[in-house]
Every structure is written in C-alpha cells, then in structure tokens.
Scaffold this active site. Structure first.
Site, PDB file in Angstrom:
ATOM      1  N   GLY A  47      29.381  49.944  33.402  1.00  0.00           N
ATOM      2  CA  GLY A  47      29.359  51.284  32.814  1.00  0.00           C
ATOM      3  C   GLY A  47      30.736  51.635  32.284  1.00  0.00           C
ATOM      4  O   GLY A  47      31.735  51.018  32.684  1.00  0.00           O
ATOM      5  N   GLN A  52      37.660  57.119  29.955  1.00  0.00           N
ATOM      6  CA  GLN A  52      38.336  55.876  30.328  1.00  0.00           C
ATOM      7  C   GLN A  52      38.975  55.161  29.136  1.00  0.00           C
ATOM      8  O   GLN A  52      39.800  54.276  29.307  1.00  0.00           O
ATOM      9  CB  GLN A  52      37.344  54.915  31.011  1.00  0.00           C
ATOM     10  CG  GLN A  52      36.845  55.433  32.349  1.00  0.00           C
ATOM     11  CD  GLN A  52      35.871  54.475  32.975  1.00  0.00           C
ATOM     12  OE1 GLN A  52      34.674  54.514  32.671  1.00  0.00           O
ATOM     13  NE2 GLN A  52      36.353  53.592  33.839  1.00  0.00           N
ATOM     14  N   CYS A  97      35.716  50.753  39.971  1.00  0.00           N
ATOM     15  CA  CYS A  97      35.931  51.475  38.718  1.00  0.00           C
ATOM     16  C   CYS A  97      36.969  50.734  37.886  1.00  0.00           C
ATOM     17  O   CYS A  97      38.006  50.328  38.404  1.00  0.00           O
ATOM     18  CB  CYS A  97      36.418  52.891  39.023  1.00  0.00           C
ATOM     19  SG  CYS A  97      36.685  53.895  37.547  1.00  0.00           S
ATOM     20  N   LEU A  98      36.674  50.583  36.606  1.00  0.00           N
ATOM     21  CA  LEU A  98      37.606  49.869  35.720  1.00  0.00           C
ATOM     22  C   LEU A  98      38.937  50.625  35.587  1.00  0.00           C
ATOM     23  O   LEU A  98      39.943  50.003  35.235  1.00  0.00           O
ATOM     24  CB  LEU A  98      36.966  49.677  34.338  1.00  0.00           C
ATOM     25  CG  LEU A  98      35.735  48.762  34.318  1.00  0.00           C
ATOM     26  CD1 LEU A  98      35.026  48.848  32.973  1.00  0.00           C
ATOM     27  CD2 LEU A  98      36.121  47.319  34.639  1.00  0.00           C
ATOM     28  N   HIS A 139      28.230  57.982  38.579  1.00  0.00           N
ATOM     29  CA  HIS A 139      29.657  57.638  38.491  1.00  0.00           C
ATOM     30  C   HIS A 139      30.186  57.933  37.082  1.00  0.00           C
ATOM     31  O   HIS A 139      31.272  58.499  36.927  1.00  0.00           O
ATOM     32  CB  HIS A 139      29.797  56.156  38.865  1.00  0.00           C
ATOM     33  CG  HIS A 139      31.140  55.532  38.705  1.00  0.00           C
ATOM     34  ND1 HIS A 139      31.823  54.952  39.762  1.00  0.00           N
ATOM     35  CD2 HIS A 139      31.938  55.347  37.623  1.00  0.00           C
ATOM     36  CE1 HIS A 139      32.976  54.460  39.328  1.00  0.00           C
ATOM     37  NE2 HIS A 139      33.078  54.673  38.028  1.00  0.00           N
ATOM     38  N   GLU A 140      29.401  57.596  36.053  1.00  0.00           N
ATOM     39  CA  GLU A 140      29.843  57.820  34.659  1.00  0.00           C
ATOM     40  C   GLU A 140      29.857  59.307  34.314  1.00  0.00           C
ATOM     41  O   GLU A 140      30.779  59.789  33.646  1.00  0.00           O
ATOM     42  CB  GLU A 140      28.946  57.062  33.667  1.00  0.00           C
ATOM     43  CG  GLU A 140      28.834  55.557  33.886  1.00  0.00           C
ATOM     44  CD  GLU A 140      30.154  54.857  34.121  1.00  0.00           C
ATOM     45  OE1 GLU A 140      31.210  55.365  33.701  1.00  0.00           O
ATOM     46  OE2 GLU A 140      30.131  53.797  34.764  1.00  0.00           O
ATOM     47  N   HIS A 143      32.889  60.858  35.636  1.00  0.00           N
ATOM     48  CA  HIS A 143      34.061  60.639  34.766  1.00  0.00           C
ATOM     49  C   HIS A 143      34.149  61.727  33.694  1.00  0.00           C
ATOM     50  O   HIS A 143      35.233  62.235  33.406  1.00  0.00           O
ATOM     51  CB  HIS A 143      33.959  59.282  34.051  1.00  0.00           C
ATOM     52  CG  HIS A 143      34.512  58.121  34.816  1.00  0.00           C
ATOM     53  ND1 HIS A 143      35.829  58.042  35.241  1.00  0.00           N
ATOM     54  CD2 HIS A 143      33.941  56.951  35.196  1.00  0.00           C
ATOM     55  CE1 HIS A 143      36.026  56.882  35.861  1.00  0.00           C
ATOM     56  NE2 HIS A 143      34.892  56.194  35.848  1.00  0.00           N
TER      57      HIS A 143
HETATM   58  O1  GNR Z   1      31.702  48.134  36.684  1.00  0.00           O
HETATM   59  C1  GNR Z   1      31.457  49.072  37.449  1.00  0.00           C
HETATM   60  N1  GNR Z   1      30.735  48.839  38.592  1.00  0.00           N
HETATM   61  C2  GNR Z   1      30.211  49.856  39.381  1.00  0.00           C
HETATM   62  C3  GNR Z   1      29.704  49.513  40.631  1.00  0.00           C
HETATM   63  C4  GNR Z   1      29.154  50.469  41.460  1.00  0.00           C
HETATM   64  C5  GNR Z   1      29.076  51.780  41.019  1.00  0.00           C
HETATM   65  C6  GNR Z   1      29.596  52.146  39.791  1.00  0.00           C
HETATM   66  C7  GNR Z   1      30.153  51.188  38.974  1.00  0.00           C
HETATM   67  S1  GNR Z   1      30.748  51.658  37.414  1.00  0.00           S
HETATM   68  C8  GNR Z   1      31.974  50.424  37.151  1.00  0.00           C
HETATM   69  C9  GNR Z   1      32.576  50.525  35.765  1.00  0.00           C
HETATM   70  C10 GNR Z   1      33.280  51.867  35.634  1.00  0.00           C
HETATM   71  O2  GNR Z   1      34.376  52.102  36.057  1.00  0.00           O
HETATM   72  N2  GNR Z   1      32.615  52.828  35.036  1.00  0.00           N
HETATM   73  O3  GNR Z   1      33.166  54.034  34.919  1.00  0.00           O
HETATM   74 NI    NI Z   2      34.569  54.240  36.593  1.00  0.00          NI
END
Ligand code: GNR
Ligand code: NI
Length: 174
Positions: A47, A52, A97-98, A139-140, A143
């Site tokens: 995601g 980001q 999270c990236l 999660h997205e 953000h």
């Molecule tokens: O790559 C990602 N893996 C992930 C694993 C568990 C819950 C959420 C994520 S999102 C993350 C990529 C990211 O930072 N998206 O904002």
């Molecule tokens: Ni993230």
C-alpha cells in the site's frame, strides 16, 4: 513505465499532515495513481498513501497480490476514501510502513471495514475488507489523516522505533 516518487521517512512533518480531498479524478490524478503504484511495486509494499510521496491529496493505492509467487497484479486505487462501517470485532496484526523502514509492531484495528471511494475512473465504489486488506486500507487512510501505526504504540515503544530509524538514516542504510 510510469515515473516513480521518492518515499519520505519519519520524522518528516508531511507524514503528520492531513491530506485534502480531490475535487474529481482527472488525468493528473490518474497519472499520480500510476506513479504511486509504480513506486509501491518498486519498494516493494502492499500500500502507499499520497503523504508518503510528499503529496497532500486524499489518494491511496494498494495491491496484495504476491507477484513474487506468480500472481497477477490486482491494483486498487482510491480517491477520497471513507470508512462507512467498521466491525466491533477487532484484529491484531504485525504492521510495517515504508515511511518507517524495517520496523514492525502489532496493531489492533477493527477486523472488517467497508470503504466508500472514487476509483481510477472517478466512479463511486465500495470495498469490504477483512484480514490483511482491512489492516492495509485502514493504515493507508490513517496516513491521509497524518496518523502512523506507531501512534498506536506506547510512548516507549514509539520512541524506540523513531530512534532506530534515525540511527539507520545516520548510517545511510535505508
Ligand atoms: O507494505 C506494507 N505492508 C503492510 C503490512 C501490514 C499492514 C499495513 C501495511 S502497509 C505497508 C506499506 C505502507 O507503508 N503503506 O503506507
Ligand atoms: Ni505506511
């Protein structure tokens, strides 16, 4: 191939800002979605939210397909996503999270959610998500509201992760 963006990392203040709704999905937003997908696949991640990549509009992309295992890509693009229902049942999963490279922690969220959004063609669409997809879309959307998964952790755990990422940055091994 679409262009790719650079992914920003904590403690960049852009990650704490709220992204603004898009007025419609035009060709510029479609180009942004293409470039965000290319950035996400290259990372790799499942995601990516606009914050980001230093953009403050309410756009996110996801793809949970295991292309490393031969699965076809299944990109999902959303503009102006809104959670219109969430379950009382909760789910705990390890998240990463990236923008917080190489750090992982268990996060508890509603197990199931229904999300309303504008798709790549600008049409209203809905997604019901469970499991990893549910964690990912929540999660997205976090953000886009300036919220990171570490915000759900104790101050102690959060500070440990922030310091670890700062250390990695100093060593130039991100
Ligand atoms: O790559 C990602 N893996 C992930 C694993 C568990 C819950 C959420 C994520 S999102 C993350 C990529 C990211 O930072 N998206 O904002
Ligand atoms: Ni993230």
């Amino acid at each position: 191939m679409a262009k790719t963006y650079n992914i920003i990392v904590i403690p960049d203040p852009v990650l704490k800002q709220t992204a603004q709704a898009v007025s419609r999905v035009d060709t510029d937003i479609q180009k942004q979605m293409d470039a965000m997908l290319a950035t996400m696949y290259a990372a790799p991640g499942i995601g990516l939210a606009a914050n980001q990549v230093n953009l403050l509009n309410r756009v996110l992309v996801m793809d949970l397909a295991r292309t490393d295992k031969g699965e076809e890509k299944t990109p999902i693009c959303m503009a102006n996503p809104e959670i219109i229902w969430e379950s009382e049942e909760m789910s705990t999963m390890e998240e990463g999270c990236l923008s917080i490279p190489r750090q992982y922690a268990e996060v508890e969220r509603p197990a199931h959610v229904r999300v309303k959004y504008l798709d790549y063609d600008g049409k209203e669409a809905e997604l019901e998500a469970s499991g990893l997809l549910s964690h990912c879309v929540q999660h997205e959307i976090d953000h886009l509201n300036g919220v990171l998964f570490i915000d759900y952790l104790s101050t102690l755990k959060r500070n440990m992760i922030v310091r670890k990422v700062e250390k990695l940055k100093k060593q130039n091994i991100l």
